[in-house]
Scaffold this active site. Structure first.
Site, PDB file in Angstrom:
ATOM      1  N   LYS A   1      -4.976   3.161  -2.376  1.00 24.64           N
ATOM      2  CA  LYS A   1      -4.081   2.576  -1.387  1.00 24.64           C
ATOM      3  C   LYS A   1      -4.806   2.310  -0.066  1.00 24.64           C
ATOM      4  O   LYS A   1      -4.493   1.332   0.635  1.00 24.64           O
ATOM      5  CB  LYS A   1      -2.874   3.481  -1.176  1.00 24.64           C
ATOM      6  CG  LYS A   1      -1.938   3.540  -2.373  1.00 24.64           C
ATOM      7  CD  LYS A   1      -1.384   2.167  -2.730  1.00 24.64           C
ATOM      8  CE  LYS A   1      -0.330   2.214  -3.817  1.00 24.64           C
ATOM      9  NZ  LYS A   1       0.260   0.893  -4.105  1.00 24.64           N
TER      10      LYS A   1
ATOM     11  N   SER B   1       0.852  -1.177   0.000  1.00 22.85           N
ATOM     12  CA  SER B   1       0.000   0.000   0.000  1.00 22.85           C
ATOM     13  C   SER B   1       0.900   1.244   0.000  1.00 22.85           C
ATOM     14  O   SER B   1       1.877   1.298  -0.759  1.00 22.85           O
ATOM     15  CB  SER B   1      -0.939  -0.036   1.216  1.00 22.85           C
ATOM     16  OG  SER B   1      -1.767   1.108   1.252  1.00 22.85           O
TER      17      SER B   1
ATOM     18  N   TYR C   1      -5.062   8.071  -5.803  1.00 21.25           N
ATOM     19  CA  TYR C   1      -3.996   7.295  -5.173  1.00 21.25           C
ATOM     20  C   TYR C   1      -4.333   6.976  -3.722  1.00 21.25           C
ATOM     21  O   TYR C   1      -4.212   5.826  -3.289  1.00 21.25           O
ATOM     22  CB  TYR C   1      -2.685   8.069  -5.258  1.00 21.25           C
ATOM     23  CG  TYR C   1      -1.472   7.271  -4.827  1.00 21.25           C
ATOM     24  CD1 TYR C   1      -1.012   6.215  -5.605  1.00 21.25           C
ATOM     25  CD2 TYR C   1      -0.793   7.579  -3.653  1.00 21.25           C
ATOM     26  CE1 TYR C   1       0.105   5.475  -5.222  1.00 21.25           C
ATOM     27  CE2 TYR C   1       0.316   6.843  -3.264  1.00 21.25           C
ATOM     28  CZ  TYR C   1       0.765   5.802  -4.044  1.00 21.25           C
ATOM     29  OH  TYR C   1       1.856   5.069  -3.659  1.00 21.25           O
TER      30      TYR C   1
END
Length: 263
Positions: A158, A140, A154
């Site tokens: 993650k 991650s 993003y």
């Protein structure tokens, strides 16, 4: 012989993890898109040692294509045996403010960072369950712990890996499969160098001025986490505290960033 499969293994953190496992005598399969980078990575890892070359397998594949990932992993297993350890390190980041980013670019980050990981996991998970053993590490990011301006896709992707890892861990534990997730900080990789060209000041205000980590240092911590079967692997005091006490820390970070922009 232990077989480690690494997506995103042609550079950065994935490449260093591959190097560490080859030093242990593992067989290693590297999956990435670009053939030239895979070939360069294999030469770098082998360093003209024929014994090491024989333990390296590479496959050019886009992790977004689930069928292609499945085929690539089956081929890797035909060469080096069943996958004992998967590191899903392939990722993508394209900083841009949400309303300025093309929807296709937003979607591409979700596709690589979430579905690309799921495709790799799905391709090894059934076999691991049947054998009653296996280790999976989802890579991650520290960005999973806090929302950052210009990183909406993003951060979302993650953060999704945290939930995926927790749910899969609960399912996998009775079958002897260990599922881990790690949250690396900024790391000096080719992707980081490209990312920094687009990182806006608003993001820098949230993320601070911490220096990027070296890929080998990050890789060593990930491998140690896998060795001990850690559920989560954190990096450095600041990110660890953010993960543990984010509800209290994040309001202060946002307040200070807003204050700095007004000054």
């Amino acid at each position: 012989m232990t077989h480690a499969i690494i997506t995103g293994g042609s550079s950065g953190i994935g490449l260093e993890i591959a190097r560490l496992y080859l030093e242990r005598g593992y067989h290693v399969s590297l999956l990435a898109r670009r053939v030239d980078l895979l070939e360069e990575a294999a030469r770098f890892l082998a360093a003209d040692r024929s014994e090491v070359t024989a333990r390296i397998h590479t496959a050019s594949v886009d992790v977004v294509d689930g069928a292609a990932v499945e085929a690539a992993i089956r081929q890797a297993e035909s060469v080096h045996g069943p996958c004992d350890l998967l590191v899903a390190a392939a990722g993508r980041v394209d900083p841009a403010f949400f309303d300025a980013q093309f929807p296709e670019t937003f979607q591409a980050q979700i596709d690589v960072n979430v579905f690309g990981v799921a495709h790799a996991v799905r391709s090894v998970y059934t076999g691991m369950k049947a054998r009653g053993r296996g280790r999976i590490m989802l890579v991650s990011s520290g960005a999973a712990q806090i929302g950052i301006p210009a990183y909406a896709a993003y951060c979302a992707s993650k953060a999704a890996l945290k939930g995926f890892a927790e749910a899969l861990r609960a399912e996998a534990r009775p079958f002897g499969v260990v599922v881990s997730v790690c949250y690396p900080p900024d790391t000096r990789t080719p992707q980081y160098e490209r990312e920094m060209l687009a990182r806006p000041v608003e993001a820098k205000a949230i993320m601070g001025v911490l220096h990027p980590w070296e890929p080998l240092v990050v890789a060593e911590r990930i491998v140690k986490g896998l060795d001990r079967g850690a559920a989560e692997v954190h990096f450095g005091f600041a990110l660890t505290m953010l993960a543990l006490f984010g509800a209290f820390i994040k309001p202060v970070i946002y307040w200070r960033a807003a204050r700095g922009r007004r000054a």
